[in-house]
Design a protein around this motif. Structure first.
Motif, PDB file in Angstrom:
ATOM      1  N   GLN A 104       2.945  18.012  11.916  1.00 30.59           N
ATOM      2  CA  GLN A 104       4.060  17.564  12.768  1.00 30.59           C
ATOM      3  C   GLN A 104       3.779  16.168  13.330  1.00 30.59           C
ATOM      4  N   ILE A 105       2.526  15.956  13.694  1.00 33.82           N
ATOM      5  CA  ILE A 105       2.159  14.642  14.244  1.00 33.82           C
ATOM      6  C   ILE A 105       2.368  13.563  13.179  1.00 33.82           C
ATOM      7  N   VAL A 106       1.894  13.845  11.960  1.00 32.04           N
ATOM      8  CA  VAL A 106       2.036  12.860  10.884  1.00 32.04           C
ATOM      9  C   VAL A 106       3.525  12.549  10.666  1.00 32.04           C
ATOM     10  N   LYS A 107       4.347  13.598  10.700  1.00 24.80           N
ATOM     11  CA  LYS A 107       5.785  13.387  10.493  1.00 24.80           C
ATOM     12  C   LYS A 107       6.363  12.506  11.600  1.00 24.80           C
ATOM     13  N   GLU A 108       5.947  12.735  12.827  1.00 24.93           N
ATOM     14  CA  GLU A 108       6.486  11.927  13.937  1.00 24.93           C
ATOM     15  C   GLU A 108       6.080  10.459  13.826  1.00 24.93           C
ATOM     16  N   ILE A 109       4.860  10.233  13.364  1.00 20.61           N
ATOM     17  CA  ILE A 109       4.414   8.832  13.216  1.00 20.61           C
ATOM     18  C   ILE A 109       5.234   8.160  12.109  1.00 20.61           C
ATOM     19  N   CYS A 110       5.433   8.876  10.990  1.00 17.03           N
ATOM     20  CA  CYS A 110       6.250   8.304   9.898  1.00 17.03           C
ATOM     21  C   CYS A 110       7.643   7.970  10.407  1.00 17.03           C
ATOM     22  N   GLN A 111       8.231   8.902  11.168  1.00 14.53           N
ATOM     23  CA  GLN A 111       9.588   8.664  11.678  1.00 14.53           C
ATOM     24  C   GLN A 111       9.632   7.427  12.569  1.00 14.53           C
ATOM     25  N   ALA A 112       8.604   7.279  13.398  1.00 10.32           N
ATOM     26  CA  ALA A 112       8.591   6.146  14.332  1.00 10.32           C
ATOM     27  C   ALA A 112       8.503   4.815  13.576  1.00 10.32           C
ATOM     28  N   VAL A 113       7.642   4.770  12.545  1.00  8.54           N
ATOM     29  CA  VAL A 113       7.459   3.526  11.779  1.00  8.54           C
ATOM     30  C   VAL A 113       8.715   3.229  10.951  1.00  8.54           C
ATOM     31  N   GLY A 114       9.284   4.266  10.339  1.00  8.83           N
ATOM     32  CA  GLY A 114      10.488   4.094   9.501  1.00  8.83           C
ATOM     33  C   GLY A 114      11.695   3.690  10.345  1.00  8.83           C
ATOM     34  N   LEU A 115      11.825   4.293  11.526  1.00  6.50           N
ATOM     35  CA  LEU A 115      12.954   3.967  12.399  1.00  6.50           C
ATOM     36  C   LEU A 115      12.849   2.519  12.888  1.00  6.50           C
ATOM     37  N   ARG A 116      11.656   2.113  13.256  1.00  9.43           N
ATOM     38  CA  ARG A 116      11.495   0.733  13.720  1.00  9.43           C
ATOM     39  C   ARG A 116      11.876  -0.253  12.613  1.00  9.43           C
ATOM     40  N   ALA A 117      11.434   0.049  11.378  1.00  8.80           N
ATOM     41  CA  ALA A 117      11.726  -0.847  10.253  1.00  8.80           C
ATOM     42  C   ALA A 117      13.237  -1.011  10.075  1.00  8.80           C
ATOM     43  N   ALA A 118      13.967   0.112  10.096  1.00  8.12           N
ATOM     44  CA  ALA A 118      15.416   0.044   9.872  1.00  8.12           C
ATOM     45  C   ALA A 118      16.094  -0.717  11.007  1.00  8.12           C
ATOM     46  N   ARG A 119      15.644  -0.491  12.240  1.00  9.66           N
ATOM     47  CA  ARG A 119      16.267  -1.178  13.386  1.00  9.66           C
ATOM     48  C   ARG A 119      16.004  -2.681  13.306  1.00  9.66           C
ATOM     49  N   LEU A 120      14.767  -3.033  13.000  1.00 11.16           N
ATOM     50  CA  LEU A 120      14.457  -4.466  12.910  1.00 11.16           C
ATOM     51  C   LEU A 120      15.214  -5.122  11.755  1.00 11.16           C
ATOM     52  N   ALA A 121      15.405  -4.351  10.674  1.00 13.59           N
ATOM     53  CA  ALA A 121      16.072  -4.903   9.486  1.00 13.59           C
ATOM     54  C   ALA A 121      17.527  -5.273   9.763  1.00 13.59           C
ATOM     55  N   SER A 122      18.123  -4.693  10.802  1.00 10.08           N
ATOM     56  CA  SER A 122      19.531  -5.022  11.089  1.00 10.08           C
ATOM     57  C   SER A 122      19.659  -6.389  11.772  1.00 10.08           C
ATOM     58  N   CYS A 123      18.575  -6.879  12.369  1.00  9.24           N
ATOM     59  CA  CYS A 123      18.675  -8.094  13.194  1.00  9.24           C
ATOM     60  C   CYS A 123      19.065  -9.321  12.378  1.00  9.24           C
ATOM     61  N   HIS A 124      18.542  -9.414  11.140  1.00  2.36           N
ATOM     62  CA  HIS A 124      18.863 -10.623  10.380  1.00  2.36           C
ATOM     63  C   HIS A 124      20.325 -10.624   9.938  1.00  2.36           C
ATOM     64  N   ILE A 125      20.883  -9.436   9.720  1.00  2.00           N
ATOM     65  CA  ILE A 125      22.301  -9.366   9.334  1.00  2.00           C
ATOM     66  C   ILE A 125      23.155  -9.807  10.528  1.00  2.00           C
ATOM     67  N   ALA A 126      22.798  -9.288  11.698  1.00  2.00           N
ATOM     68  CA  ALA A 126      23.514  -9.706  12.909  1.00  2.00           C
ATOM     69  C   ALA A 126      23.379 -11.217  13.090  1.00  2.00           C
ATOM     70  N   GLY A 127      22.182 -11.756  12.833  1.00  2.00           N
ATOM     71  CA  GLY A 127      21.933 -13.189  12.993  1.00  2.00           C
ATOM     72  C   GLY A 127      22.830 -14.014  12.074  1.00  2.00           C
TER      73      GLY A 127
END
Ligand code: BGC
Length: 453
Positions: free
Chosen positions: A360-383
């Motif tokens: 469960q811990i491993v899954k939560e870490i993956c989710q956190a890293v994957g979610l951050r990547a997707a959120r950051l990836a939207s910034c250049h489109i907004a830019g």
């Protein structure tokens, strides 16, 4: 994200400390998008800016009526692709293609060896497909690294990215190097155009949907291109009365570390990468890096004796051993005992034994890293939308790459972040479209435009 499951209090607290480091608030997203606009403007203003904003020499829009037979090469992701594209007009085409594995040795050896390998692949493709003849074939060369273009078929390599590091290439014109290999091997092919994969993706999608706004790659690497009014590009000394596709090279954004939320796990990855202090934005978003960030966070928890009872494995200790593809499998693991996650940890990475809480811990870490990547990836489109004054207008973003195609919820999370930056109304006008394998077709279209001119 609050830890759930059968964690002890100590585990819950330690996991929360780690996952909190990956949170990107709405306010931070907005700040990143604003900084991105400033950096775009610097890149359009002068040479040598962090976000290079490279004019691609591809001007004018596709009509879909382009016709003819062209070759295309695609180098820069996981494989080399050789394609033969027949543009039929009416937005239609046929494509024959073959993939070749580029060995790790070739990726870091002399550039001459890499070019000779590419030439050999083209030769065997032509032999197998019976396409070699007396007539010189025109080829579009998708070379997905930062090159400073001086013409549609000329480009000097600025630096390597994504694990490539061939000697004798930086500062040289990579079309001349490859053309030399063709000549030495008597291969009757002319490199008519050199193309970044984001530019190829944009053109390929525009062949069917002429009003496509941006071309984006979210795969092994990360980058984007869009149409710019050249009258607004101060550094451009050519004809200002035209639109041109700009290869942004936005993976380099924020190497000054002003706004991106870097964690200790990102810093460790950067220090151990072959391009230290470079490509920070790419390193938080792209498929080549997410697994390694996750591995670093997991090892931190192992060292705190929170995970795997404090025991790692030889495999998990090895740099880059935790592939981003494992994260996708783990994120979609809905089995009650997380058995798919257990399989990756125990059978692939040889961790001696794992409890359900570990998985469960491993899954939560993956989710956190994957979610951050997707959120950051939207910034250049907004830019880009802010810079071009397109907020609130219809906007088609053509995206290629394994991360966008296969990573669970990547598109949804990007969309959510985009609405936090631009507002729900403006977000609803933006369409993210999967443009699979577009760069081969795109390079052929660009080769056609180039050879016509
Ligand atoms: C390169 C870009 C490329 C992107 C996606 C980056 O590492 O610098 O030129 O477009 O990867 O392949």
């Amino acid at each position: 994200m609050a830890p759930t499951g059968n964690f002890t209090e100590a585990q819950a607290a330690a996991v929360k400390t780690v996952t909190d480091r990956f949170i990107v608030t709405t306010e931070r997203l907005q700040k990143i998008a604003e900084q991105f606009v400033l950096e775009m403007e610097k890149g359009l203003d002068h040479q040598g800016a962090t976000v290079a904003m490279i004019p691609s020499f591809v001007s004018g829009r596709c009509t879909g009526e382009e016709k003819g037979n062209f070759m295309a090469l695609d180098l820069g992701g996981t494989n080399l692709r050789v394609c033969q594209v027949n543009l039929l007009g009416g937005g239609e085409h046929t494509i024959r293609q073959q993939k070749y594995v580029v060995s790790e040795e070739l990726k870091v050896g002399p550039m001459r060896n890499l070019c000779d390998f590419i030439a050999d692949c083209v030769d065997s493709f032509l032999t197998e497909n019976g396409t070699g003849g007396n007539e010189t074939l025109q080829l579009g060369y998708t070379f997905s690294f930062p090159i400073l273009q001086t013409a549609i078929n000329r480009g000097v390599l600025k630096q390597w990215t994504k694990g490539f590091n061939c000697s004798g290439a930086v500062g040289k014109d990579v079309t001349i190097l490859l053309q030399d290999s063709f000549r030495r091997k008597n291969i009757n092919v002319n490199i008519a155009a050199i193309v970044n994969d984001t530019v190829g993706t944009l053109m390929a999608y525009a062949y069917k949907h002429p009003n496509t706004t941006m071309g984006v790659i979210m795969g092994t690497g990360f980058n984007a291109s869009y149409y710019e009014d050249m009258g607004k590009v101060k550094k451009w000394t050519g004809d200002k009365n035209q639109e041109m596709v700009i290869n942004m090279e936005c993976g380099a954004f924020d190497c000054e570390r002003r706004v991106l939320p870097m964690t200790i796990y990102d810093n460790k990855l950067d220090r151990e990468s072959i391009n230290v202090y470079q490509q920070y934005y790419e390193k938080t978003v792209a498929g080549m890096y997410l697994g390694e960030i996750t591995r670093n966070a997991l090892l931190d928890l192992v060292d705190q004796q929170i995970l795997f009872d404090g025991h790692s494995s030889r495999e998990l200790n090895r740099n880059w051993s935790f592939e981003t593809a494992y994260m996708s499998t783990i994120e979609v693991d809905e089995t009650s005992d997380l058995s798919d996650t257990g399989h990756i940890l125990e059978s692939v990475l040889n961790v001696a034994s794992t409890t359900l809480a570990d998985r469960q811990i491993v899954k939560e870490i993956c989710q956190a890293v994957g979610l951050r990547a997707a959120r950051l990836a939207s910034c250049h489109i907004a830019g880009v939308m802010k810079h071009t004054g397109k907020v609130g207008e219809e906007c088609i973003v053509a995206i290629d790459g394994s991360l966008f195609e296969f990573y669970p919820n990547f598109e949804k999370n990007m969309g959510q972040a985009l609405s936090e930056i631009l507002g729900e109304q403006a977000r609803s006008k933006v369409k993210f479209d999967l443009a699979r394998d577009g760069s081969g077709l795109g390079a052929a279209i660009i080769a056609m435009i180039a050879s016509k001119n």
